[in-house]
Design a protein around this motif. Structure first.
Motif, PDB file in Angstrom:
ATOM      1  N   LEU A 202       0.830  -1.207   0.000  1.00  0.00           N
ATOM      2  CA  LEU A 202       0.000   0.000   0.000  1.00  0.00           C
ATOM      3  C   LEU A 202       0.866   1.259   0.000  1.00  0.00           C
ATOM      4  CD1 LEU A 202      -2.802  -1.081   2.501  1.00  0.00           C
ATOM      5  CD2 LEU A 202      -2.911  -0.998  -0.002  1.00  0.00           C
ATOM      6  N   PHE A 203       1.984   1.203   0.704  1.00  0.00           N
ATOM      7  CA  PHE A 203       2.922   2.327   0.703  1.00  0.00           C
ATOM      8  C   PHE A 203       3.499   2.550  -0.685  1.00  0.00           C
ATOM      9  CE2 PHE A 203       7.627   3.054   0.999  1.00  0.00           C
ATOM     10  CZ  PHE A 203       7.577   4.442   1.131  1.00  0.00           C
ATOM     11  N   TRP A 204       3.909   1.472  -1.323  1.00  0.00           N
ATOM     12  CA  TRP A 204       4.499   1.564  -2.668  1.00  0.00           C
ATOM     13  C   TRP A 204       3.479   2.141  -3.646  1.00  0.00           C
ATOM     14  CZ3 TRP A 204       6.649  -3.158  -5.872  1.00  0.00           C
ATOM     15  CH2 TRP A 204       7.671  -2.711  -6.721  1.00  0.00           C
ATOM     16  N   ALA A 205       2.242   1.702  -3.519  1.00  0.00           N
ATOM     17  CA  ALA A 205       1.187   2.245  -4.384  1.00  0.00           C
ATOM     18  C   ALA A 205       0.994   3.736  -4.125  1.00  0.00           C
ATOM     19  CB  ALA A 205      -0.126   1.498  -4.143  1.00  0.00           C
ATOM     20  N   GLY A 206       1.113   4.140  -2.864  1.00  0.00           N
ATOM     21  CA  GLY A 206       0.920   5.536  -2.517  1.00  0.00           C
ATOM     22  C   GLY A 206       2.034   6.452  -2.962  1.00  0.00           C
ATOM     23  N   THR A 207       3.170   5.878  -3.345  1.00  0.00           N
ATOM     24  CA  THR A 207       4.289   6.700  -3.804  1.00  0.00           C
ATOM     25  C   THR A 207       4.380   6.750  -5.325  1.00  0.00           C
ATOM     26  OG1 THR A 207       5.837   4.831  -3.659  1.00  0.00           O
ATOM     27  CG2 THR A 207       5.643   6.241  -1.719  1.00  0.00           C
ATOM     28  N   GLY A 208       3.369   6.225  -6.021  1.00  0.00           N
ATOM     29  CA  GLY A 208       3.350   6.340  -7.476  1.00  0.00           C
ATOM     30  C   GLY A 208       3.326   5.028  -8.224  1.00  0.00           C
ATOM     31  N   GLN A 209       3.800   3.933  -7.612  1.00  0.00           N
ATOM     32  CA  GLN A 209       3.804   2.628  -8.278  1.00  0.00           C
ATOM     33  C   GLN A 209       2.493   1.901  -7.978  1.00  0.00           C
ATOM     34  OE1 GLN A 209       5.813   1.353 -10.430  1.00  0.00           O
ATOM     35  NE2 GLN A 209       7.507   2.816 -10.372  1.00  0.00           N
ATOM     36  N   ARG A 210       1.397   2.410  -8.522  1.00  0.00           N
ATOM     37  CA  ARG A 210       0.091   1.904  -8.136  1.00  0.00           C
ATOM     38  C   ARG A 210      -0.134   0.444  -8.536  1.00  0.00           C
ATOM     39  NH1 ARG A 210      -3.282   5.771  -6.415  1.00  0.00           N
ATOM     40  NH2 ARG A 210      -5.143   4.575  -6.943  1.00  0.00           N
ATOM     41  N   ILE A 211       0.242   0.077  -9.764  1.00  0.00           N
ATOM     42  CA  ILE A 211      -0.001  -1.295 -10.231  1.00  0.00           C
ATOM     43  C   ILE A 211       0.816  -2.286  -9.417  1.00  0.00           C
ATOM     44  CG2 ILE A 211       0.232  -2.879 -12.169  1.00  0.00           C
ATOM     45  CD1 ILE A 211      -0.380  -0.555 -14.041  1.00  0.00           C
ATOM     46  N   LEU A 212       2.134  -2.037  -9.324  1.00  0.00           N
ATOM     47  CA  LEU A 212       2.993  -2.958  -8.583  1.00  0.00           C
ATOM     48  C   LEU A 212       2.651  -2.957  -7.097  1.00  0.00           C
ATOM     49  CD1 LEU A 212       6.470  -2.312 -10.262  1.00  0.00           C
ATOM     50  CD2 LEU A 212       5.016  -4.333 -10.493  1.00  0.00           C
ATOM     51  N   GLY A 213       2.334  -1.785  -6.562  1.00  0.00           N
ATOM     52  CA  GLY A 213       2.006  -1.691  -5.141  1.00  0.00           C
ATOM     53  C   GLY A 213       0.754  -2.468  -4.789  1.00  0.00           C
ATOM     54  N   PHE A 214      -0.300  -2.290  -5.569  1.00  0.00           N
ATOM     55  CA  PHE A 214      -1.538  -3.017  -5.283  1.00  0.00           C
ATOM     56  C   PHE A 214      -1.391  -4.509  -5.588  1.00  0.00           C
ATOM     57  CE2 PHE A 214      -3.733   1.237  -5.839  1.00  0.00           C
ATOM     58  CZ  PHE A 214      -4.021   1.362  -4.480  1.00  0.00           C
ATOM     59  N   LEU A 215      -0.567  -4.852  -6.582  1.00  0.00           N
ATOM     60  CA  LEU A 215      -0.277  -6.265  -6.847  1.00  0.00           C
ATOM     61  C   LEU A 215       0.386  -6.905  -5.631  1.00  0.00           C
ATOM     62  CD1 LEU A 215       0.007  -8.745  -8.726  1.00  0.00           C
ATOM     63  CD2 LEU A 215       2.188  -7.766  -9.503  1.00  0.00           C
ATOM     64  N   LEU A 216       1.376  -6.211  -5.065  1.00  0.00           N
ATOM     65  CA  LEU A 216       2.062  -6.725  -3.881  1.00  0.00           C
ATOM     66  C   LEU A 216       1.092  -6.857  -2.708  1.00  0.00           C
ATOM     67  CD1 LEU A 216       4.417  -7.487  -2.068  1.00  0.00           C
ATOM     68  CD2 LEU A 216       5.059  -5.069  -1.954  1.00  0.00           C
TER      69      LEU A 216
END
Length: 448
Positions: A202-216
């Motif tokens: 969720l943090f990664w998605a919040g920093t701009g990597q939405r696809i990879l962040g939500f996948l993780l």
């Protein structure tokens, strides 16, 4: 300094760490050592893996030495300025008391050896926070590394299912057959890791990597469900809800109530049910399993032994390894098979006494909320701050059921130190968001 957490005037010092390739390699190495270790895809059918772990694991010891060298190099390059924000009274007092506990230990050499490992883990946590060029690089390295760990765990289910899940042939706890554990040795460890990885996604998605962040986040959440780790399955969504409640108001009193009241309630109904007969009777009437999967017996045992050495305890790491580690004369009972108190708070009191417990509550439970408020006093909480907040809350709640605190080889404790010290840095320094641009002192700096 980075995560990027530092005074931007120190950027010349930050460049002393060298090119990005070196920074990234060091950060990935630290994360893999702490979050995976030397023995991924544990063989539950091997007799040597079912034996007591007293004395340590040679592979882990070698990896710790390498990690200690990396951390030392990073901290030397950053200089003393990188450590100054961490020199708070509760942290310094806890370090001093751990040294006292080691001197007074029933096994000083055992405690000293454990203390060296703890220092290495702490240095590794600090170096992870200050090694990245900026917050964006920190997010990328953390997210990509964790995504790799989750991906390999799924791959293990396909290629080596007997190593990536519990089976009926496991020599210890074959009753967990079918529960996923991926690269970890036990379903509970896997569950706790996956719960933490949801927050990283969720943090990664919040920093701009939405696809990879939500996948993780989605992959970790699915894996978490199939671990059948009840504690982590219940606490993960609770943490998401509680940290959302924190955005309803920026008031300190509100946030302390939202974040700490659930911990107090959990401790009351769990450890309190052992210490206070009336609470125990109430829990027995209301709970489906008033023993919390057999933990109450070991909590009673731990409480009895705390009463024998209440001030300084038995010494850091000494009680279980030197007195009871791996079982007593009759390994048929839960207590004699236990290697920890299955409660971080009781375990801390056993090892460093009630003084150590009080200091632990100060620096690991109370102070982080103060640091949160110094950084995010308004209603909004930016992604980097929210990551540290969620990891911190998740782990102090999991610690009610597992001995997390001061366990040097436990990746969950490493993440706890990263989150607590991360909140401390954010309260005292500025965030370098991306490129060489320094952001403001508050949430604006986190939104990179």
């Amino acid at each position: 300094m980075t995560t990027g957490v530092a005074d931007p005037a120190r950027q010349v010092s930050a460049r002393a760490l060298g090119p990005d390739a070196l920074r990234v390699t060091a950060m990935v190495a630290i994360l893999l050592v702490m979050l995976v270790g030397a023995n991924p895809f544990h063989d539950g059918t091997a007799p040597e893996n079912a034996a007591s772990g007293a004395g340590g694991n040679l592979g882990n010891q070698i990896l710790f030495l390498i990690m200690g060298g990396l951390a030392g190099t990073i901290l030397f390059a950053r200089g003393a300025a990188a450590l100054r924000p961490l020199a708070s009274l509760p942290i310094l007092l806890m370090l001093a008391w751990l040294a006292v506990s080691t001197v007074l230990s029933i096994e000083p050499l055992v405690s000293a050896r454990r203390l060296v490992s703890l220092v290495i883990v702490t240095a590794a946590a600090v170096s992870l926070l200050v090694a990245a060029r900026d917050a964006r690089q920190f997010a990328t390295v953390l997210g990509a590394t964790v995504l790799g760990i989750v991906g390999i765990s799924y791959l293990g289910l396909v290629l080596v299912p007997e190593r990536a899940m519990h089976t009926a042939f496991d020599l210890i706890e074959p009753e967990h057959a079918g529960s996923w554990r991926g690269v970890y040795a036990h379903k509970n460890a896997a569950g706790a890791a996956m719960g933490a990885f949801v927050f990283v996604g969720l943090f990664w998605a919040g920093t701009g990597q939405r696809i990879l962040g939500f996948l993780l986040a989605g992959a970790a959440a699915l894996f978490l469900v199939f671990t059948n780790a009840k504690t982590s399955v219940a606490i993960t969504p609770a943490v998401l809800a509680l940290t959302w409640f924190c955005t309803w108001s920026g008031a300190t009193v509100w946030r302390r109530l939202v974040l700490l009241a659930p911990l107090a309630l959990l401790l009351t109904v769990t450890v309190g049910s052992v210490l206070v007969p009336e609470i125990g009777a109430l829990v027995a009437r209301l709970a489906g399993d008033p023993t919390f999967t057999g933990r109450t017996e070991i909590w009673e045992f731990a409480a009895d032994n705390i009463a024998r050495r209440p001030i300084a305890g038995y010494g850091y790491g000494a009680f279980w390894e030197s007195v009871f580690y791996g079982g007593g004369a009759d390994a048929a009972t839960w207590v004699n098979r236990a290697t920890d108190a299955h409660n971080g708070y009781l375990n801390t009191a056993l090892e460093s006494g009630l003084v150590g417990l009080a200091l632990t509550l100060w620096w690991l439970v109370w102070a982080p909320v103060s640091d949160l408020q110094a950084r995010a006093g308004g209603r909004s909480i930016a992604p980097l701050t929210m990551l540290f907040l969620r990891l911190w809350l998740f782990i102090i709640l999991v610690a009610v059921f597992e001995s997390v605190f001061y366990q040097a080889t436990n990746g969950l404790y490493f993440l706890l130190v990263v989150s607590v010290l991360g909140l401390r840095y954010l309260a005292r320094t500025r965030v370098v968001a991306g490129g060489d641009r320094a952001e403001g002192d508050r949430a604006e700096g986190d939104r990179a």
